[in-house]
Design an enzyme around this catalytic site. Structure first.
Site, PDB file in Angstrom:
ATOM      1  N   SER A 120       0.970  -1.196  -0.051  1.00 52.49           N
ATOM      2  CA  SER A 120      -0.206  -0.103  -0.029  1.00 52.49           C
ATOM      3  C   SER A 120       0.960   1.248  -0.017  1.00 52.49           C
ATOM      4  O   SER A 120       1.552   1.545  -0.833  1.00 52.49           O
ATOM      5  CB  SER A 120      -1.064  -0.157   1.182  1.00 52.49           C
ATOM      6  N   HIS A 121       0.740   1.860   1.152  1.00 55.02           N
ATOM      7  CA  HIS A 121       1.367   3.486   1.304  1.00 55.02           C
ATOM      8  C   HIS A 121       2.752   3.138   1.555  1.00 55.02           C
ATOM      9  O   HIS A 121       3.541   4.183   1.755  1.00 55.02           O
ATOM     10  CB  HIS A 121       0.694   4.263   2.146  1.00 55.02           C
ATOM     11  N   ASP A 284      -2.603   6.506  -3.345  1.00 53.49           N
ATOM     12  CA  ASP A 284      -1.405   5.739  -2.806  1.00 53.49           C
ATOM     13  C   ASP A 284      -0.876   4.728  -3.705  1.00 53.49           C
ATOM     14  O   ASP A 284      -1.324   4.193  -4.854  1.00 53.49           O
ATOM     15  CB  ASP A 284      -1.689   5.176  -1.413  1.00 53.49           C
ATOM     16  N   ASP A 286      -1.231   1.304  -3.949  1.00 55.47           N
ATOM     17  CA  ASP A 286      -2.325   0.315  -4.596  1.00 55.47           C
ATOM     18  C   ASP A 286      -3.557   0.840  -4.649  1.00 55.47           C
ATOM     19  O   ASP A 286      -4.490   0.249  -5.301  1.00 55.47           O
ATOM     20  CB  ASP A 286      -2.393  -0.894  -3.659  1.00 55.47           C
ATOM     21  N   ASP A 288      -6.102   2.533  -3.415  1.00 57.96           N
ATOM     22  CA  ASP A 288      -7.166   2.477  -2.512  1.00 57.96           C
ATOM     23  C   ASP A 288      -7.634   3.675  -1.738  1.00 57.96           C
ATOM     24  O   ASP A 288      -8.524   3.790  -1.219  1.00 57.96           O
ATOM     25  CB  ASP A 288      -7.396   1.117  -1.517  1.00 57.96           C
ATOM     26  N   ARG A 289      -6.358   4.650  -1.516  1.00 62.04           N
ATOM     27  CA  ARG A 289      -6.579   5.641  -0.826  1.00 62.04           C
ATOM     28  C   ARG A 289      -6.811   7.278  -1.707  1.00 62.04           C
ATOM     29  O   ARG A 289      -6.471   7.039  -2.847  1.00 62.04           O
ATOM     30  CB  ARG A 289      -5.252   5.995  -0.022  1.00 62.04           C
ATOM     31  N   LYS A 383     -11.760   0.008  -0.636  1.00 67.10           N
ATOM     32  CA  LYS A 383     -11.712   1.377  -0.433  1.00 67.10           C
ATOM     33  C   LYS A 383     -11.185   1.779  -1.929  1.00 67.10           C
ATOM     34  O   LYS A 383     -10.392   0.999  -2.577  1.00 67.10           O
ATOM     35  CB  LYS A 383     -10.897   2.324   0.629  1.00 67.10           C
TER      36      LYS A 383
END
Ligand code: VG1
Ligand code: CO
Length: 550
Positions: A120-121, A284, A286, A288-289, A383
């Site tokens: 992710s992030h 981010d 991947d 999702d943010r 998300k």
């Protein structure tokens, strides 16, 4: 019959458990160097396949955020899936698949689940982090019983199965046989674009851009670049150059692919400078943010959730508005005020998207969000960063207000929940546990005490009972409430890979007042001091303050 010499050989390889593979808030994360150790990815893959694809004939979706080592890991995953009787793997071209797009693919294809290679992030590259998210057939993150079963399997594993075969070419779309398994390399962008087209008024957004409205989207050299270019530049005619840092890179250009004012500082500076565009966003690693910015204003994620919920009916995908809202416990209560006004329920869940899935599956909620820049709806079970950006654009296209005006009107109607998260990073894990333990022990003595002029009305640890399936999750964060006005929450992060991160979430409500425009840190000064006195932070850590104020 003579054996087919071209058929790849199946090998059963003895292995020893590799310790430390514990699932966190969102998948499993490790330092990349750790993940590259012999047998690490093989053991993990075998454990996952044993749990989510036991027996023959299952189908999976596979891809990731393009970070360092994903390319090697994907080849291992494919060869091991083939050796374990998986019938079909749909793998994204060049391995590039955002988390929300993976969720959409799993649902559309009705497969058994998916594997998303992303931390992710967290930063990428050889010195960064590697991660793996396991998703189940509803398209959502694997729930705790599944991740626990995978973890238990990693501890007892003694062999893994792999096919000796050449690498699959992931650069071009098409079908290939890998032993008995079909590998389908696909382009995930068109399906995602179609899904977004089904939810939002693209004509209205195009008209907004034609009227001179300008935006910038920072893909942070992560996975959203190709999706954002297809949607914003090609479909919505936002203009060439709207999407910056659009090429996914294995090290994300050396930066953290984390859309916040620290790691996307350039974008924030651009929006506060002369000649700023009307609107900006970032996502981010991947995808999702989301971070949402207007000219001269950063929209806090908790406020963004509230604004999206209050205005969702302006988008064709949500004509009747949400049936319910869910937010993670530390997310501000701005969304609760919207739910009350709309006469719909608002659920409070533990941190992590997996807790929203049962509510979404049961049709109890339409829109969900977290204070960590995650918002999404029932269109997938993750998300979705670009979804949030498009819903904002759809709302702006209908309302024809600036972001600052829209937010001002929202606060004037509902009041304002000032909000900030303070992070203490790189804390010795034993010290972090001790701080939480001390706090836990102090909770019973807090109610009734007045600290910094704020009286504690309630202090306790958040435990969740899922209203759909009755499952329980304990120790989900410590909450200290000061009446209905203010609140402080303390919890340990579950996504780091080195040391512990202590998070302190602070919020304070102020009734509608068109003449008050405090900065969050100023408005929260008293709550911050009270929280510091209750927890003993930052004194206990010997630090001047948090490493990050979001
Ligand atoms: C953080 C956030 C949480 C989010 C999780 C995964 O977890 O606080 O809200 O769901 O990251 O985000 P933690 O345990 O570090 O606070 V991501 O974009 O994986 O998928
Ligand atoms: Co993410």
């Amino acid at each position: 019959m003579t054996p087919d010499r071209s058929a790849p050989a199946l090998r059963t390889v003895p292995t020893a458990p590799v310790p430390g593979q514990k699932p966190g808030t969102s998948g499993l994360r490790a330092r990349t160097v750790e993940a590259m150790q012999p047998n690490w990815i093989e053991n993990l893959t075998q454990s996952i396949l044993d749990v989510i694809a036991p027996g023959a004939g299952s189908s999976l979706v596979l891809g990731g955020d393009g970070r360092f080592f994903n390319d090697r890991a994907i080849q291992v995953l494919l060869k091991m899936a083939a050796a374990n009787g998986v019938a079909h793997v749909a793998v994204a071209r060049n391995g590039l698949l955002s988390t929300p797009s993976a969720s959409a693919e799993i649902r559309h294809r009705r497969v058994d689940g998916g594997l998303i290679l992303s931390a992710s992030h967290n930063p990428g590259g050889e010195d960064g982090d590697f991660g793996l998210k396991v998703n189940i057939a509803n398209g959502g993150p694997a729930p705790e019983p599944v991740t626990d079963a995978i973890h238990r399997r990693t501890l007892e594993l003694d062999v893994y199965r792999v096919l000796d075969a050449p690498d699959i070419n992931l650069a071009s779309v098409g079908n290939t046989a890998l032993g008995p398994m079909r590998v389908e390399v696909f382009d995930p962008v068109p399906r995602y674009v179609e899904l977004m087209r089904s939810l939002f008024d693209f004509d209205a957004i195009r008209a907004l851009f034609r009227s001179g409205f300008r935006m910038r989207f920072d893909a942070m050299h992560a996975v959203t670049g190709p999706y954002a270019q297809a949607l914003l530049e090609d479909e919505l005619s936002a203009g060439p150059g709207t999407v910056v840092n659009a090429t996914p890179k294995p090290d994300f250009g050396g930066r953290h692919p984390d859309p916040n004012p620290v790691h996307a500082a350039d974008l924030v500076a651009e929006l506060f400078a002369r000649g700023a565009p009307d609107f900006a966003a970032a996502s981010d690693g991947d995808g999702d943010r989301n971070m949402i910015l207007g000219r001269g204003i950063c929209v806090g994620p908790s406020d963004s959730l509230a604004v999206l919920a209050a205005n969702a009916h302006l988008a064709p995908g949500y004509p009747d508005g949400p049936v319910g809202i869910a937010r993670s416990m530390p997310t501000s209560r701005a969304a609760d005020r919207v739910a009350r006004a709309l006469g719909i329920p608002c659920f409070e869940t533990p941190t992590g998207w997996k807790y929203f899935a049962t509510l979404l599956d049961a049709g109890r909620v339409t829109i969900c969000g977290e204070e960590s820049a995650g918002t999404g709806s029932d269109h997938v079970r993750e998300k979705d960063g670009l979804w949030a950006v498009l819903l904002w654009l759809n709302i702006l296209a209908v309302r024809r207000r600036s972001v600052a005006e829209l937010l001002g009107e929202h606060w004037a109607r509902f009041g304002r929940d000032y909000y900030s998260r303070h992070d203490y990073e790189g804390v010795d894990p034993a010290a972090a546990d001790a701080i939480i333990e001390t706090l836990r022990r102090r909770l019973p003595e807090l109610p009734g005490q007045t600290i910094e002029g704020l009286t504690v009305s309630h202090a306790g640890e958040f435990a969740y009972v899922d209203p759909v399936d009755g499952s329980t999750s304990e120790h989900q964060g410590i909450r200290v409430s000061f009446g209905t006005e203010a609140r402080a929450v303390f919890r340990l992060s579950g996504t780091g890979t080195s040391g512990a991160t202590l998070r302190v979430y602070l919020e304070r409500f102020e009734a509608p007042d068109p003449h008050r425009f405090d900065t969050p840190q100023a408005a929260l000064a008293r709550v911050t001091r009270a929280a510091d006195r209750i927890s003993g932070l930052p004194g206990l850590l010997g630090r001047a303050g948090p490493d990050m104020r979001g």
